[in-house]
Scaffold this motif. Structure first.
Motif, PDB file in Angstrom:
ATOM      1  N   ARG A 164      47.932 101.114 -10.443  1.00 33.41           N
ATOM      2  CA  ARG A 164      47.302 102.437 -10.390  1.00 33.41           C
ATOM      3  C   ARG A 164      48.280 103.513  -9.911  1.00 33.41           C
ATOM      4  NH1 ARG A 164      43.303 100.755  -6.002  1.00 33.41           N
ATOM      5  NH2 ARG A 164      44.984  99.260  -5.637  1.00 33.41           N
ATOM      6  N   ASP A 165      47.911 104.757 -10.158  1.00 32.73           N
ATOM      7  CA  ASP A 165      48.726 105.886  -9.713  1.00 32.73           C
ATOM      8  C   ASP A 165      48.963 105.840  -8.208  1.00 32.73           C
ATOM      9  OD1 ASP A 165      48.771 106.767 -12.299  1.00 32.73           O
ATOM     10  OD2 ASP A 165      47.447 108.491 -11.990  1.00 32.73           O
ATOM     11  N   ALA A 166      47.966 105.371  -7.446  1.00 26.26           N
ATOM     12  CA  ALA A 166      48.107 105.316  -5.989  1.00 26.26           C
ATOM     13  C   ALA A 166      49.224 104.366  -5.578  1.00 26.26           C
ATOM     14  CB  ALA A 166      46.788 104.878  -5.351  1.00 26.26           C
ATOM     15  N   VAL A 167      49.475 103.333  -6.375  1.00 23.98           N
ATOM     16  CA  VAL A 167      50.584 102.417  -6.099  1.00 23.98           C
ATOM     17  C   VAL A 167      51.907 103.077  -6.445  1.00 23.98           C
ATOM     18  CG1 VAL A 167      51.589 100.161  -6.637  1.00 23.98           C
ATOM     19  CG2 VAL A 167      49.099 100.420  -6.528  1.00 23.98           C
ATOM     20  N   LEU A 168      51.984 103.679  -7.626  1.00 21.36           N
ATOM     21  CA  LEU A 168      53.227 104.329  -8.048  1.00 21.36           C
ATOM     22  C   LEU A 168      53.622 105.464  -7.105  1.00 21.36           C
ATOM     23  CD1 LEU A 168      52.570 104.431 -11.902  1.00 21.36           C
ATOM     24  CD2 LEU A 168      54.030 102.831 -10.640  1.00 21.36           C
ATOM     25  N   ALA A 169      52.633 106.093  -6.480  1.00 24.89           N
ATOM     26  CA  ALA A 169      52.909 107.226  -5.598  1.00 24.89           C
ATOM     27  C   ALA A 169      53.706 106.812  -4.362  1.00 24.89           C
ATOM     28  CB  ALA A 169      51.608 107.897  -5.175  1.00 24.89           C
ATOM     29  N   VAL A 170      53.612 105.534  -3.956  1.00 22.97           N
ATOM     30  CA  VAL A 170      54.335 105.085  -2.761  1.00 22.97           C
ATOM     31  C   VAL A 170      55.373 104.018  -3.105  1.00 22.97           C
ATOM     32  CG1 VAL A 170      52.520 105.682  -1.125  1.00 22.97           C
ATOM     33  CG2 VAL A 170      52.446 103.455  -2.259  1.00 22.97           C
TER      34      VAL A 170
END
Length: 378
Positions: A164-170
């Motif tokens: 998910r985007d939330a993973v890629l963000a960090v």
């Protein structure tokens, strides 16, 4: 603009990669709908679908004739519901992510002539995807070596498992530093539905740690609702800095902020540990027919990013002994983190979106599978 209908079972392991693909397809200007089951309520407010449809489904239980008949009628009802919904949506392609809730709508889409792509998250193809693969136009895999995949003469490619985007963000966040007297951050979770085993073994393991480590520990653990009170009391007695919850909406950030993760070996966990580059102790869920979590865990173990333990070999004392060795060892944790990152596929969602667009355009090139007999031996 194309219209895509995503189909997934209602657990995080199936829904998270579907969510990741939906986010990417929306960025590309496509319209997204979701077909799933009733277990999805905690995910729907962040799922990037224009509409979500609950489709009747059931797990076939062939050993029980009555249950098998009931399941058959439910699946037929699901197919009828899916047919009317698909006629209204007119998708250019459907993408299935496994789980038996995928079966009725994906099969109906095939009967209606709608192109279909399946994504397999695990290193062993699940039963629903194996049943549906003969009706699919394409098969996207998470691992180079996926058991049963070679049996199907359809377009096939290894995309990785989308995160998910939330993973890629960090994803670029480095492993937190470890030094003399610094805090040690341990994260324990058992997948989207929790794991009673960790609630049973972790408190004793933490209590058995020497005070020099226990006093530095910041523990975050997912628990089942029915275990929360008991586990809270146990950690209070051990005087540990702990946060307990039944579900963490910000799990990617918590993984990124940890020195070590202890958890199951679901495909989503392996994918996120790889993209985030975090070391782990993996305890595959025992008893599953296909042993998919064991196969997933072996990929991370072979890369050097995780220790893999069988559940029946773990005691609080054995786990405490390993944690006492591992948690203060900055060099070892750093090395494991780097090796975990070697299996990460941050580009998986883009590759899967490309494949989905090709399926919708009728442009997916067929792969060259091995013979069925050879596939049976794999």
């Amino acid at each position: 603009m194309k219209t895509f209908t995503l189909m997934a079972g209602g657990t995080g392991g199936h829904l998270f990669p579907a969510q990741a693909l939906g986010q990417e397809l929306k960025r590309r200007g496509h319209a997204i709908s979701l077909m799933t089951d009733r277990r999805t309520s905690r995910y729907l407010d962040v799922f990037p679908a224009n509409r979500t449809y609950v489709i009747p489904s059931a797990t076939p239980r062939l050993r029980n004739p009555i249950k098998a008949i009931e399941a058959g009628f439910t699946i037929l009802r699901g197919m009828a519901t899916a047919r009317s919904t698909l006629k209204k949506l007119q998708p250019d392609a459907v993408i299935g992510f496994g789980g038996y809730p995928t079966f009725p709508p994906f099969l109906m889409a095939s009967l209606m002539g709608i192109p279909g792509l399946l994504h397999e998250q695990n290193a062993v193809m699940g039963a629903a995807n194996r049943a549906l693969a003969r009706f699919a136009d394409g098969l996207a895999l998470s691992f180079d070596d996926t058991r049963h995949a070679d049996k199907f003469a359809i377009a096939r490619t290894v995309t990785g498992n989308p995160v998910r985007d939330a993973v890629l963000a960090v994803a670029d966040q480095p492993l937190p530093p470890i030094g003399e007297g610094m805090k040690l951050r341990l994260l324990v979770f058992g997948g989207s539905q929790g794991a009673r085993f960790f609630s049973e073994v972790m408190p004793g393991a933490i209590e058995a740690l020497p005070e020099s480590i226990r006093s530095r520990l910041i523990l975050t653990q997912q628990c089942r609702e029915e275990d929360l009170e008991r586990v809270t009391r146990a950690y209070a007695a051990a005087k540990v800095n702990v946060e307990l919850a039944t579900f963490f909406d910000d799990l990617p950030q918590r993984i990124a902020g940890s020195h070590l993760v202890i958890g199951r070996a679901g495909a989503g966990t392996i994918a996120e540990l790889g993209v985030l580059g975090r070391p782990a102790i993996l305890v595959p869920l025992p008893g599953s027919l296909d042993q998919d979590q064991s196969a997933n865990a072996k990929v991370m173990e072979a890369a050097g990013g995780a220790l893999v333990w069988r559940q029946d070999t773990i005691s609080p004392q054995s786990l405490a002994t390993e944690l006492e060795r591992l948690l203060p060892d900055s060099d070892r944790l750093t090395t494991m983190a780097a090796r975990a990152a070697t299996i990460g596929r941050a580009d998986a969602v883009g590759a899967l979106a490309d494949f989905a667009e090709a399926i919708a355009e009728g442009a997916a090139a067929p792969s060259t599978p091995r013979s069925t007999e050879e596939g049976e031996r794999s």
